[in-house]
Design a protein around this motif. Sequence first.
Motif, PDB file in Angstrom:
ATOM      1  N   TRP A 140       0.883  -1.254   0.069  1.00 38.56           N
ATOM      2  CA  TRP A 140       0.005  -0.064   0.005  1.00 38.56           C
ATOM      3  C   TRP A 140       0.462   1.159   0.001  1.00 38.56           C
ATOM      4  O   TRP A 140       1.001   2.438  -0.962  1.00 38.56           O
ATOM      5  CB  TRP A 140      -1.083  -0.087   1.070  1.00 38.56           C
ATOM      6  N   CYS A 141       2.197   1.189   0.191  1.00 41.83           N
ATOM      7  CA  CYS A 141       3.024   2.736   0.609  1.00 41.83           C
ATOM      8  C   CYS A 141       3.512   3.046  -0.331  1.00 41.83           C
ATOM      9  O   CYS A 141       3.948   3.855  -0.292  1.00 41.83           O
ATOM     10  CB  CYS A 141       4.050   1.804   1.777  1.00 41.83           C
ATOM     11  N   MET A 142       4.094   1.776  -0.795  1.00 44.60           N
ATOM     12  CA  MET A 142       4.510   1.909  -2.550  1.00 44.60           C
ATOM     13  C   MET A 142       3.897   2.773  -3.493  1.00 44.60           C
ATOM     14  O   MET A 142       4.390   3.470  -3.850  1.00 44.60           O
ATOM     15  CB  MET A 142       5.261   1.156  -2.971  1.00 44.60           C
ATOM     16  N   GLY A 143       2.321   2.061  -3.012  1.00 45.82           N
ATOM     17  CA  GLY A 143       0.987   2.647  -3.975  1.00 45.82           C
ATOM     18  C   GLY A 143       1.355   4.127  -4.293  1.00 45.82           C
ATOM     19  O   GLY A 143       1.111   4.492  -4.912  1.00 45.82           O
ATOM     20  N   ARG A 144       2.520   4.908  -2.872  1.00 44.18           N
ATOM     21  CA  ARG A 144       1.564   6.344  -2.433  1.00 44.18           C
ATOM     22  C   ARG A 144       2.932   7.306  -2.309  1.00 44.18           C
ATOM     23  O   ARG A 144       3.255   8.181  -2.299  1.00 44.18           O
ATOM     24  CB  ARG A 144       0.703   6.173  -0.827  1.00 44.18           C
ATOM     25  N   MET A 145       4.617   6.093  -1.901  1.00 43.73           N
ATOM     26  CA  MET A 145       5.578   7.083  -1.244  1.00 43.73           C
ATOM     27  C   MET A 145       6.383   6.342  -2.179  1.00 43.73           C
ATOM     28  O   MET A 145       7.059   7.212  -2.442  1.00 43.73           O
ATOM     29  CB  MET A 145       6.025   6.773  -0.042  1.00 43.73           C
ATOM     30  N   GLY A 146       6.553   5.297  -3.160  1.00 41.67           N
ATOM     31  CA  GLY A 146       7.230   5.071  -3.785  1.00 41.67           C
ATOM     32  C   GLY A 146       8.517   3.542  -3.269  1.00 41.67           C
ATOM     33  O   GLY A 146       8.465   3.789  -2.310  1.00 41.67           O
ATOM     34  N   ALA A 147       9.058   3.352  -4.196  1.00 39.10           N
ATOM     35  CA  ALA A 147       9.291   1.683  -3.217  1.00 39.10           C
ATOM     36  C   ALA A 147      10.945   2.404  -2.510  1.00 39.10           C
ATOM     37  O   ALA A 147      10.836   1.346  -0.781  1.00 39.10           O
ATOM     38  CB  ALA A 147      10.089   0.678  -3.901  1.00 39.10           C
ATOM     39  N   LEU A 148      11.223   3.055  -2.790  1.00 35.19           N
ATOM     40  CA  LEU A 148      12.349   3.751  -2.195  1.00 35.19           C
ATOM     41  C   LEU A 148      12.730   3.997  -0.887  1.00 35.19           C
ATOM     42  O   LEU A 148      12.865   4.170   0.319  1.00 35.19           O
ATOM     43  CB  LEU A 148      13.790   4.311  -2.769  1.00 35.19           C
TER      44      LEU A 148
END
Length: 228
Positions: A97-105
Amino acid sequence: AHRKVVARLGLAPSDEQPAAEEKGKGGLSLVGTLLRERLAASPGLWLLFFVMYVLGSIVLSWTPVVFSSVGFDVGFASRTLFFWTIGSLVGTLLAGWCMGRMGALATATLFSAASVAVIAVLTFMKIEPAAGWLIIVLLPAAGFSVAGVVTTLYTLAAEIYPTAMRATGIGMADAIGRVGGIVSAFAGVYVLDRAGAFGFFFSILCLAGVTLAILLFFQRNKARFAAA
């Protein structure tokens, strides 16, 4: 197949074939391209995969033995992996969920910092049966944060490598990571024999610290490592 994917994405068709410049190149040539065009990023990414595979494999292989060795009954020691895994399940979902909003890094860095904090508590606390309730809290938290980092690895690799070298880059990183999984089988028993429970958790803490250092390095050079 390329045209179908482009059409499905609603993009303008193109006659250019993706990664055409890589046709006919051998494996060693592709690895050379990884090092030449992503000299700073590739070793860092490979080390990241290696470290995370070692960490995860050590935990899954030796955690019950560690708790059994310091006086916990066999039932509780066996359930420690259950506690870790429950946290991992939640961490995987939240990291996605966070990757969709903050990016993978950014997601990997956040979860990595959390893993260092939680594992540090596990390392320096007194691990004994009387502290079982705290273990039940800390192990899921550690599994949660470590799984969050693992979830981002392949997406992070895809963001670092451009299309022409992406498959080779991810494959190389994963292969080196699996070597880490093999190393952990020998490292875990050595650490337990030499340093006991404290050495076990201190080793995991060091691995988590290396992971965070690599991710902070990537953060600092984010623009430089972005895939073309």
